[in-house]
Scaffold this active site. Structure first.
Site, PDB file in Angstrom:
ATOM      1  N   SER A 253       0.850  -1.192   0.000  1.00 33.13           N
ATOM      2  CA  SER A 253       0.000   0.000   0.000  1.00 33.13           C
ATOM      3  C   SER A 253       0.886   1.241   0.000  1.00 33.13           C
ATOM      4  O   SER A 253       2.108   1.159   0.118  1.00 33.13           O
ATOM      5  CB  SER A 253      -0.889   0.001   1.234  1.00 33.13           C
ATOM      6  OG  SER A 253      -0.087   0.253   2.374  1.00 33.13           O
ATOM      7  N   LYS A 254       0.241   2.373  -0.102  1.00 34.16           N
ATOM      8  CA  LYS A 254       0.901   3.690  -0.119  1.00 34.16           C
ATOM      9  C   LYS A 254       1.946   3.826   0.985  1.00 34.16           C
ATOM     10  O   LYS A 254       2.992   4.444   0.791  1.00 34.16           O
ATOM     11  CB  LYS A 254      -0.146   4.789   0.099  1.00 34.16           C
ATOM     12  CG  LYS A 254      -0.861   5.173  -1.155  1.00 34.16           C
ATOM     13  CD  LYS A 254      -0.249   6.435  -1.740  1.00 34.16           C
ATOM     14  CE  LYS A 254      -0.541   6.604  -3.209  1.00 34.16           C
ATOM     15  NZ  LYS A 254       0.476   6.177  -4.113  1.00 34.16           N
ATOM     16  N   ARG A 255       1.586   3.272   2.117  1.00 35.02           N
ATOM     17  CA  ARG A 255       2.451   3.334   3.290  1.00 35.02           C
ATOM     18  C   ARG A 255       3.854   2.776   2.992  1.00 35.02           C
ATOM     19  O   ARG A 255       4.829   3.157   3.625  1.00 35.02           O
ATOM     20  CB  ARG A 255       1.732   2.482   4.347  1.00 35.02           C
ATOM     21  CG  ARG A 255       2.314   2.301   5.652  1.00 35.02           C
ATOM     22  CD  ARG A 255       1.234   1.707   6.568  1.00 35.02           C
ATOM     23  NE  ARG A 255       0.882   0.326   6.220  1.00 35.02           N
ATOM     24  CZ  ARG A 255       1.645  -0.724   6.478  1.00 35.02           C
ATOM     25  NH1 ARG A 255       2.789  -0.564   7.074  1.00 35.02           N
ATOM     26  NH2 ARG A 255       1.244  -1.940   6.149  1.00 35.02           N
ATOM     27  N   GLY A 257       5.461   3.241   0.208  1.00 36.24           N
ATOM     28  CA  GLY A 257       6.157   4.074  -0.789  1.00 36.24           C
ATOM     29  C   GLY A 257       5.373   4.101  -2.088  1.00 36.24           C
ATOM     30  O   GLY A 257       4.171   3.856  -2.080  1.00 36.24           O
ATOM     31  N   GLU A 263       3.919   6.862 -10.648  1.00 39.65           N
ATOM     32  CA  GLU A 263       4.868   7.375  -9.657  1.00 39.65           C
ATOM     33  C   GLU A 263       6.282   6.867  -9.928  1.00 39.65           C
ATOM     34  O   GLU A 263       7.255   7.596  -9.786  1.00 39.65           O
ATOM     35  CB  GLU A 263       4.448   6.944  -8.241  1.00 39.65           C
ATOM     36  CG  GLU A 263       3.284   7.719  -7.682  1.00 39.65           C
ATOM     37  CD  GLU A 263       2.771   7.106  -6.388  1.00 39.65           C
ATOM     38  OE1 GLU A 263       2.505   7.861  -5.462  1.00 39.65           O
ATOM     39  OE2 GLU A 263       2.632   5.856  -6.311  1.00 39.65           O
TER      40      GLU A 263
END
Ligand code: GLU
Length: 491
Positions: A253-255, A257, A263
């Site tokens: 997940s985003k957590r 990176g 991105e």
């Protein structure tokens, strides 16, 4: 395999292309290219509230950037189109009607509140939540009456009693008892098709031979197999690939990176490196090699080498791989990749030969294109920032000052045509090395004590690109200036 392999990537356009989905696309694409089959892009946009045209566009752009070209899909077309689920409603209706006519499905008039209540009760009483079959055997009169009262109806699939066997190409054999699957909705009250139904109708009508997707879909597969059978369709082969986790074992997940392909692109990763990395997330080459060109990946694709264990997203490995790919580029490709990142950081060099040398001098230190400005900044700033405590100590030491004094003399000699090795007033790598050797002989200072003070004076750092290369690019005048800047003046 004698039949023509047809696989599909079926993203829901509700956001950016996530690496988890991109990896599913990669495995499908490799499979299609390996077997000379077709790779189909299907947009699963039945969730009208969350699906957007921008997301669809961006997903397609990211697939193109990765080099995953599709043989059939939106815009491109193909003989099994349309390729957006929102444009295939007629087909879902027709198939729902077939199942209704054959009594394999039925109308359900139960109100949402009633179903919700049933679910809550099941949770309270710790029984299996699921539909209680209330509308399973309604007579025509009962249905007419309910309709007459203005009740809208959904269509439910009548789940037959059987053991469903999934022979998954990755997960092996998995058996499901249909008794734990209650009659599920295939068409909502508003006429829209549910995920499991639309997917089966599409995969059938598009002649999909292999369904390769994340193993979060394993639980949907028995329902889908039942639907294939009910529609008298050929069941495709399934390959459920492991989900990607972060290094802590939690779902990526985003957590953790960056997670979207866009991105990674913006952060200076190369598509070839990402493809290589994503392939290795749950697959390995028999050779044990880790750096594999797209051609090799296509050649070596094999279901039997896809692992069942969770795929850990190892960023250090990705960075290492990306660095390798960057270093394998020729000078022109390097400039094309690094220049936009330098320009974004206001590092403009109009002399294209010099730019090429700058970029090439620091390439061994970077992992991504976005690292270039960090290392190349020494060629663009007026003054080198020496702020580290150790670095400041080093430049002040008597030994370093001795090196600087000698180096300044040598550089002046070079400018005055007094260097015995050359009458050219330029600092080539060879000349610089000869100068350093001379200083070593004259001062007895050698190794780190000799080189490190010069490195710090030129770059402000103890680590970095090869010093002789840097000095050659900086030129004699600039080197003199930088040495002067660290020379402690006698008071
Ligand atoms: N739209 C589904 C997803 O994004 C695809 C599921 C499938 O491949 O069957 O998860």
């Amino acid at each position: 395999m004698s039949e023509k392999i047809r696989v599909r990537f079926a993203p829901s356009p509700t956001g950016m292309l996530h690496v988890g989905n991109a990896r599913t696309a990669v495995m499908n694409w490799l499979c299609a290219r390996h077997y000379g089959g077709d790779f189909i892009l299907r947009i699963e946009d039945t969730d009208t509230e969350r699906s957007t045209a921008e997301s669809e566009k961006s997903i397609m752009e990211q697939l193109q950037w990765l080099g995953l070209d599709w043989d059939e899909g939106p815009v491109k077309g193909g003989k099994y189109g349309p390729y957006r689920q929102s444009e295939r409603l007629k087909l879902y209706n027709e198939n729902a009607d077939t199942l209704l006519a054959e009594n394999k499905a039925y109308y359900c008039f139960c109100a949402k509140e009633e179903l919700q209540e049933q679910k809550e009760r099941a949770i309270r009483e710790k029984t299996t939540p699921g539909y209680n079959g209330k509308c399973r055997n309604l007579t025509e009169e009962e249905k007419d009456k309910l309709r007459g009262q203005g009740n809208a109806a959904a269509v439910r699939f009548r789940v037959p009693e059987e053991i469903i066997v999934l022979n998954d190409l990755v997960q092996g054999e998995i058996r499901f008892e249909s008794a734990v699957i209650s009659d599920f909705v295939i068409q909502r009250e508003d006429g829209s098709a549910t995920y499991n139904f639309a997917v089966v109708v599409d995969d059938l009508s598009m002649n999909i031979t292999h369904v390769i997707r994340g193993n979060d879909h394993v639980s949907n597969t028995p329902k889908q197999i039942l639907l294939y059978k009910a529609l008298r369709g050929k069941i495709p082969k399934f390959a459920h690939i492991p989900m990607i986790t972060g290094e802590d074992g939690a779902r990526l997940s985003k957590r953790h990176g960056h997670t979207s392909v866009a991105e990674f692109k913006d952060a200076g990763y190369m598509p070839e490196a990402l493809i290589n990395f994503m392939s290795l997330l749950s697959w390995s080459s028999e050779s044990g090699d880790e750096i594999l060109s797209v051609d090799r990946l296509i050649k070596e694709f094999d279901f039997s080498r896809i692992s069942r264990s969770p795929a850990v997203f190892d960023r250090t490995k990705l960075n290492w791989l990306n660095g390798k790919y960057i270093r394998s580029l020729d000078d022109k490709e390097l400039v094309d990749g690094a220049k936009p990142f330098l320009e974004k950081a206001d590092m403009i060099e109009n002399d294209s030969k010099r730019l090429e040398r700058i970029i090439s001098s620091v390439k061994d230190n970077v992992e991504t294109f976005s690292d270039f400005p960090k290392y190349a900044s020494i060629f663009f700033v007026d003054k080198i920032d020496i702020s580290g405590e150790k670095e400041r100590e080093l430049i002040k030491s008597a030994s370093s000052q001795k090196v600087y004094a000698k180096l300044l003399n040598q550089l002046s000699d070079l400018l005055n045509g007094k260097n015995p090795l050359t009458d050219k007033k330029i600092l080539t790598i060879d000349i610089f090395q000869a100068i350093m050797k001379k200083i070593q002989e004259e001062t007895g200072i050698k190794g780190k004590d000799l080189w490190m003070p010069v490195r710090v004076a030129m770059t402000g750092q103890m680590h970095g690109p090869e010093l002789p290369k840097i000095l050659e690019i900086l030129g004699v005048d600039r080197c003199k200036l930088l040495i002067n800047a660290v020379t402690v003046k006698e008071k």
